[in-house]
Write a protein that holds these residues in place. Structure first.
Motif, PDB file in Angstrom:
ATOM      1  N   HIS A  76     -62.422 -73.678  21.103  1.00 13.36           N
ATOM      2  CA  HIS A  76     -63.577 -73.978  21.946  1.00 13.36           C
ATOM      3  C   HIS A  76     -64.638 -74.714  21.124  1.00 13.36           C
ATOM      4  CE1 HIS A  76     -66.490 -73.502  25.146  1.00 13.36           C
ATOM      5  NE2 HIS A  76     -67.342 -73.039  24.262  1.00 13.36           N
ATOM      6  N   GLN A  77     -64.858 -74.254  19.916  1.00 18.96           N
ATOM      7  CA  GLN A  77     -65.834 -74.890  19.026  1.00 18.96           C
ATOM      8  C   GLN A  77     -65.424 -76.330  18.705  1.00 18.96           C
ATOM      9  OE1 GLN A  77     -66.750 -72.564  15.542  1.00 18.96           O
ATOM     10  NE2 GLN A  77     -67.738 -74.266  14.503  1.00 18.96           N
ATOM     11  N   GLY A  78     -64.141 -76.561  18.501  1.00 24.42           N
ATOM     12  CA  GLY A  78     -63.653 -77.908  18.228  1.00 24.42           C
ATOM     13  C   GLY A  78     -63.853 -78.839  19.409  1.00 24.42           C
ATOM     14  N   ILE A  79     -63.602 -78.339  20.614  1.00 25.08           N
ATOM     15  CA  ILE A  79     -63.825 -79.140  21.818  1.00 25.08           C
ATOM     16  C   ILE A  79     -65.304 -79.470  21.958  1.00 25.08           C
ATOM     17  CG2 ILE A  79     -63.772 -79.113  24.347  1.00 25.08           C
ATOM     18  CD1 ILE A  79     -61.128 -77.505  24.095  1.00 25.08           C
ATOM     19  N   ARG A  80     -66.159 -78.481  21.730  1.00 26.89           N
ATOM     20  CA  ARG A  80     -67.604 -78.726  21.846  1.00 26.89           C
ATOM     21  C   ARG A  80     -68.064 -79.787  20.851  1.00 26.89           C
ATOM     22  NH1 ARG A  80     -71.206 -73.526  22.363  1.00 26.89           N
ATOM     23  NH2 ARG A  80     -72.654 -75.237  22.112  1.00 26.89           N
ATOM     24  N   LEU A  81     -67.546 -79.729  19.624  1.00 21.52           N
ATOM     25  CA  LEU A  81     -67.897 -80.735  18.614  1.00 21.52           C
ATOM     26  C   LEU A  81     -67.493 -82.132  19.078  1.00 21.52           C
ATOM     27  CD1 LEU A  81     -68.810 -81.552  15.682  1.00 21.52           C
ATOM     28  CD2 LEU A  81     -66.406 -81.253  15.066  1.00 21.52           C
ATOM     29  N   MET A  82     -66.278 -82.258  19.573  1.00 21.23           N
ATOM     30  CA  MET A  82     -65.795 -83.566  19.991  1.00 21.23           C
ATOM     31  C   MET A  82     -66.540 -84.061  21.234  1.00 21.23           C
ATOM     32  SD  MET A  82     -63.795 -84.263  17.598  1.00 21.23           S
ATOM     33  CE  MET A  82     -63.154 -85.811  18.209  1.00 21.23           C
ATOM     34  N   GLU A  83     -66.873 -83.163  22.148  1.00 18.56           N
ATOM     35  CA  GLU A  83     -67.653 -83.556  23.320  1.00 18.56           C
ATOM     36  C   GLU A  83     -69.044 -84.022  22.915  1.00 18.56           C
ATOM     37  OE1 GLU A  83     -65.608 -80.816  26.799  1.00 18.56           O
ATOM     38  OE2 GLU A  83     -67.403 -80.067  25.791  1.00 18.56           O
ATOM     39  N   ALA A  84     -69.651 -83.325  21.956  1.00 19.27           N
ATOM     40  CA  ALA A  84     -70.979 -83.716  21.477  1.00 19.27           C
ATOM     41  C   ALA A  84     -70.930 -85.101  20.836  1.00 19.27           C
ATOM     42  CB  ALA A  84     -71.515 -82.686  20.481  1.00 19.27           C
ATOM     43  N   GLU A  85     -69.896 -85.372  20.076  1.00 18.98           N
ATOM     44  CA  GLU A  85     -69.743 -86.684  19.459  1.00 18.98           C
ATOM     45  C   GLU A  85     -69.520 -87.770  20.505  1.00 18.98           C
ATOM     46  OE1 GLU A  85     -66.901 -86.646  16.301  1.00 18.98           O
ATOM     47  OE2 GLU A  85     -68.040 -85.167  15.159  1.00 18.98           O
ATOM     48  N   GLU A  86     -68.754 -87.441  21.541  1.00 19.04           N
ATOM     49  CA  GLU A  86     -68.517 -88.399  22.612  1.00 19.04           C
ATOM     50  C   GLU A  86     -69.834 -88.699  23.336  1.00 19.04           C
ATOM     51  OE1 GLU A  86     -65.782 -88.895  26.635  1.00 19.04           O
ATOM     52  OE2 GLU A  86     -65.400 -87.217  25.302  1.00 19.04           O
ATOM     53  N   GLU A  87     -70.613 -87.674  23.600  1.00 21.31           N
ATOM     54  CA  GLU A  87     -71.920 -87.854  24.253  1.00 21.31           C
ATOM     55  C   GLU A  87     -72.835 -88.718  23.393  1.00 21.31           C
ATOM     56  OE1 GLU A  87     -73.682 -86.194  27.027  1.00 21.31           O
ATOM     57  OE2 GLU A  87     -71.707 -85.773  27.859  1.00 21.31           O
ATOM     58  N   GLU A  88     -72.819 -88.473  22.095  1.00 18.40           N
ATOM     59  CA  GLU A  88     -73.662 -89.213  21.158  1.00 18.40           C
ATOM     60  C   GLU A  88     -73.286 -90.698  21.148  1.00 18.40           C
ATOM     61  OE1 GLU A  88     -73.952 -88.934  16.486  1.00 18.40           O
ATOM     62  OE2 GLU A  88     -74.706 -87.105  17.448  1.00 18.40           O
ATOM     63  N   GLU A  89     -71.995 -90.976  21.221  1.00 15.28           N
ATOM     64  CA  GLU A  89     -71.529 -92.365  21.225  1.00 15.28           C
ATOM     65  C   GLU A  89     -71.972 -93.096  22.487  1.00 15.28           C
ATOM     66  OE1 GLU A  89     -67.311 -92.271  20.717  1.00 15.28           O
ATOM     67  OE2 GLU A  89     -67.441 -91.509  18.677  1.00 15.28           O
ATOM     68  N   ARG A  90     -72.032 -92.375  23.585  1.00 16.02           N
ATOM     69  CA  ARG A  90     -72.419 -92.976  24.868  1.00 16.02           C
ATOM     70  C   ARG A  90     -73.923 -93.215  24.953  1.00 16.02           C
ATOM     71  NH1 ARG A  90     -69.117 -89.384  29.236  1.00 16.02           N
ATOM     72  NH2 ARG A  90     -67.046 -90.086  28.643  1.00 16.02           N
ATOM     73  N   GLY A  91     -74.668 -92.314  24.324  1.00 16.45           N
ATOM     74  CA  GLY A  91     -76.089 -92.298  24.535  1.00 16.45           C
ATOM     75  C   GLY A  91     -76.925 -93.064  23.661  1.00 16.45           C
TER      76      GLY A  91
END
Length: 91
Positions: A76-91
């Motif tokens: 779960h922590q790994g998914i959250r990290l990758m989602e946060a990075e994906e959000e950062e790339e978009r934003g």
């Protein structure tokens, strides 16, 4: 043995491959053999990278005899990290 830069790149590649394969579902994993083949990571370096990521709580690893990753999955922590990075790339 891999250099620091290579080790960091291997860990990043593994996380990205797992994230792409899992599509947010931490129950889905990738075999160590597939990671080794697809990412072209030497077996010893793959095992070291998976061990490191597991120690950080980002992946779970089912190990085969000989310290070979059989199945690797994001936590779960790994998914959250990758989602946060994906959000950062978009934003």
């Amino acid at each position: 043995m891999a250099t620091l830069h290579e080790r960091q790149r291997y860990r990043r590649q593994i996380l990205q491959a797992l994230y792409a394969a899992a599509e947010g579902n931490r129950l889905l994993g990738v075999t160590g053999a597939a990671l080794e083949h697809d990412l072209r990571i030497p077996e010893q370096d793959l095992a070291a990278a998976c061990g490191y990521l597991a120690g950080e709580g980002l992946v779970t690893v089912d190990w085969e005899p000989g310290n070979t990753p059989a199945m690797v999955s994001l936590t779960h922590q790994g998914i959250r990290l990758m989602e946060a990075e994906e959000e950062e790339e978009r934003g």
